[in-house]
Design a protein around this motif. Structure first.
Motif, mmCIF file in Angstrom:
data_model
loop_
_atom_site.group_PDB
_atom_site.id
_atom_site.type_symbol
_atom_site.label_atom_id
_atom_site.label_comp_id
_atom_site.label_asym_id
_atom_site.label_seq_id
_atom_site.Cartn_x
_atom_site.Cartn_y
_atom_site.Cartn_z
ATOM 1 N N ILE A 49 -6.087 13.740 -7.576
ATOM 2 C CA ILE A 49 -6.892 14.038 -8.765
ATOM 3 C C ILE A 49 -6.595 15.462 -9.226
ATOM 4 C CG2 ILE A 49 -9.254 14.308 -9.623
ATOM 5 C CD1 ILE A 49 -10.047 12.169 -7.516
ATOM 6 N N GLU A 92 2.286 1.732 -3.479
ATOM 7 C CA GLU A 92 1.313 2.332 -4.400
ATOM 8 C C GLU A 92 1.275 3.849 -4.231
ATOM 9 O OE1 GLU A 92 -0.399 1.058 -6.769
ATOM 10 O OE2 GLU A 92 -0.627 -1.103 -6.411
ATOM 11 N N ALA A 93 1.226 4.299 -2.974
ATOM 12 C CA ALA A 93 1.170 5.739 -2.701
ATOM 13 C C ALA A 93 2.449 6.430 -3.174
ATOM 14 C CB ALA A 93 0.949 5.983 -1.211
ATOM 15 N N ALA A 112 -6.216 14.423 -1.539
ATOM 16 C CA ALA A 112 -5.817 13.154 -0.936
ATOM 17 C C ALA A 112 -5.649 12.060 -1.978
ATOM 18 C CB ALA A 112 -6.828 12.728 0.116
ATOM 19 N N GLU A 113 -6.454 12.108 -3.060
ATOM 20 C CA GLU A 113 -6.429 11.052 -4.063
ATOM 21 C C GLU A 113 -5.611 11.418 -5.289
ATOM 22 O OE1 GLU A 113 -10.279 9.216 -4.779
ATOM 23 O OE2 GLU A 113 -11.040 10.073 -2.914
ATOM 24 N N ALA A 156 -15.095 12.701 -4.580
ATOM 25 C CA ALA A 156 -13.717 12.312 -4.296
ATOM 26 C C ALA A 156 -12.954 13.475 -3.661
ATOM 27 C CB ALA A 156 -13.026 11.877 -5.582
ATOM 28 N N ASP A 157 -11.980 13.139 -2.816
ATOM 29 C CA ASP A 157 -11.075 14.123 -2.218
ATOM 30 C C ASP A 157 -9.933 14.343 -3.198
ATOM 31 O OD1 ASP A 157 -9.006 15.428 -0.779
ATOM 32 O OD2 ASP A 157 -9.757 14.636 1.115
ATOM 33 N N ARG A 205 -5.227 13.197 -14.201
ATOM 34 C CA ARG A 205 -6.260 12.379 -13.569
ATOM 35 C C ARG A 205 -7.542 13.199 -13.460
ATOM 36 N NH1 ARG A 205 -5.088 9.263 -8.284
ATOM 37 N NH2 ARG A 205 -7.076 8.402 -8.982
ATOM 38 N N SER A 226 2.592 6.702 -6.998
ATOM 39 C CA SER A 226 1.739 7.784 -7.492
ATOM 40 C C SER A 226 2.432 9.130 -7.360
ATOM 41 C CB SER A 226 0.412 7.786 -6.716
ATOM 42 O OG SER A 226 -0.416 8.849 -7.138
ATOM 43 N N ASN A 251 0.834 -1.203 0.000
ATOM 44 C CA ASN A 251 0.000 0.000 0.000
ATOM 45 C C ASN A 251 0.869 1.253 0.000
ATOM 46 O OD1 ASN A 251 -2.363 -1.486 0.045
ATOM 47 N ND2 ASN A 251 -2.526 -1.457 2.274
ATOM 48 N N GLU A 266 -11.779 13.214 -12.674
ATOM 49 C CA GLU A 266 -12.930 12.574 -12.029
ATOM 50 C C GLU A 266 -14.195 13.192 -12.608
ATOM 51 O OE1 GLU A 266 -14.320 9.794 -8.965
ATOM 52 O OE2 GLU A 266 -12.296 10.234 -9.679
ATOM 53 N N ASN A 314 -11.955 8.652 -14.355
ATOM 54 C CA ASN A 314 -12.826 7.807 -13.548
ATOM 55 C C ASN A 314 -14.230 8.391 -13.572
ATOM 56 O OD1 ASN A 314 -13.314 5.599 -11.686
ATOM 57 N ND2 ASN A 314 -13.631 7.179 -10.137
#
Length: 310
Positions: free
Chosen positions: A146, A70-71, A143-144, A139-140, A102, A74, A67, A104, A133
């Motif tokens: 985006i 992955e972070a 934090a994500e 979505a945040d 990215r 990114s 995990n 959303e 997506n």
């Protein structure tokens, strides 16, 4: 401590880690870097030791990311994209969009009215890549990770988010002729508590639709939801199947109202509008790859048949 050493340590092992994650093995990453698999593995191990966390699970067949890996991947990709974009500007003198954006988007609206233009934009800029997506969730962005989002509805106050209004959508209540023949035509807002209503998946226990009151102001009104669906396309199909009343935007149901497949009801109460915005994390400098997407959405919103107009 020498700041140059710190800077060097900060990026040491990043390329090896990124390529290993993308290729799935130290051997494949080594072939691209001109290094042995052992050298790549040691570089990633030193990176993990410096960060104090495990980034990859090593097996005899393939690497998989933790995990934390992955972070970190990114973040690495964002940094590398921004470096490539800046280098392109410095060498060409133009703010050419380079890298991955990215995005959303609302599910049905995004697929119908936004994605085609973004894909066309990517053909004009061959080094611009998209990760899109489609979801109704909020979505945040920060934090994500985006870059850009399109939101339908009233925005919350957030000093970390910048926004530009693109337009609005108008909602109507409609149903198939078969449903209205079986259940009657609703005459008042109170009738919505006895009719079968088709709604989206709820974030709260209360099922409401946005209707106008006697003063002409939009307000939430309780309804009896029988069927809940995850996106507008599914809600439309459920209404066409004769399963109940649905409150849907005119850009989605217009052709079916014109053909007579759906009939609009409670017209005097249902001219509520919802704003449409493009939003992005607030920053002093907007990368060209993000700016070009925002500009494309603003351009698209000015077209008469774009779906951004009620």
């Amino acid at each position: 401590m020498d700041s140059n050493i710190v800077a060097g340590d900060r990026f040491s092992g990043m390329n090896e880690f990124v390529l290993s994650a993308q290729e799935g093995s130290f051997t494949a990453a080594g072939l691209r870097l001109g290094l042995t698999s052992s050298a790549v593995g040691k570089a990633v191990t030193r990176l993990e030791e410096r960060l104090g966390t495990k980034l990859v699970h090593r097996t005899t067949r393939r690497l998989t990311l933790t995990n934390e890996g992955e972070a970190y991947l990114s973040s690495c990709l964002r940094v590398l994209n921004e470096l490539e974009e800046t280098e392109s500007y410095l060498t060409t003198g133009r703010s050419e969009p380079v890298g991955r954006v990215r995005v959303e988007l609302p599910a049905t609206f995004g697929r119908r009215h936004v994605l085609p233009s973004l894909l066309e934009l990517s053909t004009r800029h061959p080094r611009l890549d998209l990760s899109a997506n489609f979801s109704e969730r909020l979505a945040d962005l920060i934090a994500e990770g985006i870059d850009v989002a399109v939101r339908i509805g009233v925005l919350k106050d957030d000093l970390d988010i910048a926004a530009r209004r693109l337009g609005e959508q108008r909602l109507v209540i409609c149903a198939s002729r078969a449903y209205l023949k079986r259940n009657g035509i609703p005459k008042t807002k109170d009738n919505l508590l006895v009719h079968d209503c088709i709604g989206g998946l709820r974030r709260t226990q209360r099922a409401v639709w946005l209707l106008r009151n006697e003063q002409g102001v939009s307000e939430p009104v309780d309804v009896k939801v029988r069927h809940e669906l995850g996106d507008g396309e599914a809600m439309l199909n459920t209404a066409l199947a004769g399963c109940g009343l649905a409150q849907l935007p005119t850009w989605l149901v217009g052709e079916h109202l014109r053909s007579g497949a759906l009939v609009q009801v409670l017209d005097e109460w249902t001219r509520g509008e919802m704003p449409i915005h493009v939003i992005w994390p607030r920053t002093k400098y907007i990368q060209p790859r993000v700016r070009v997407v925002i500009d494309e959405l603003v351009r698209l919103s000015s077209e008469g048949d774009s779906g951004f107009k009620a």
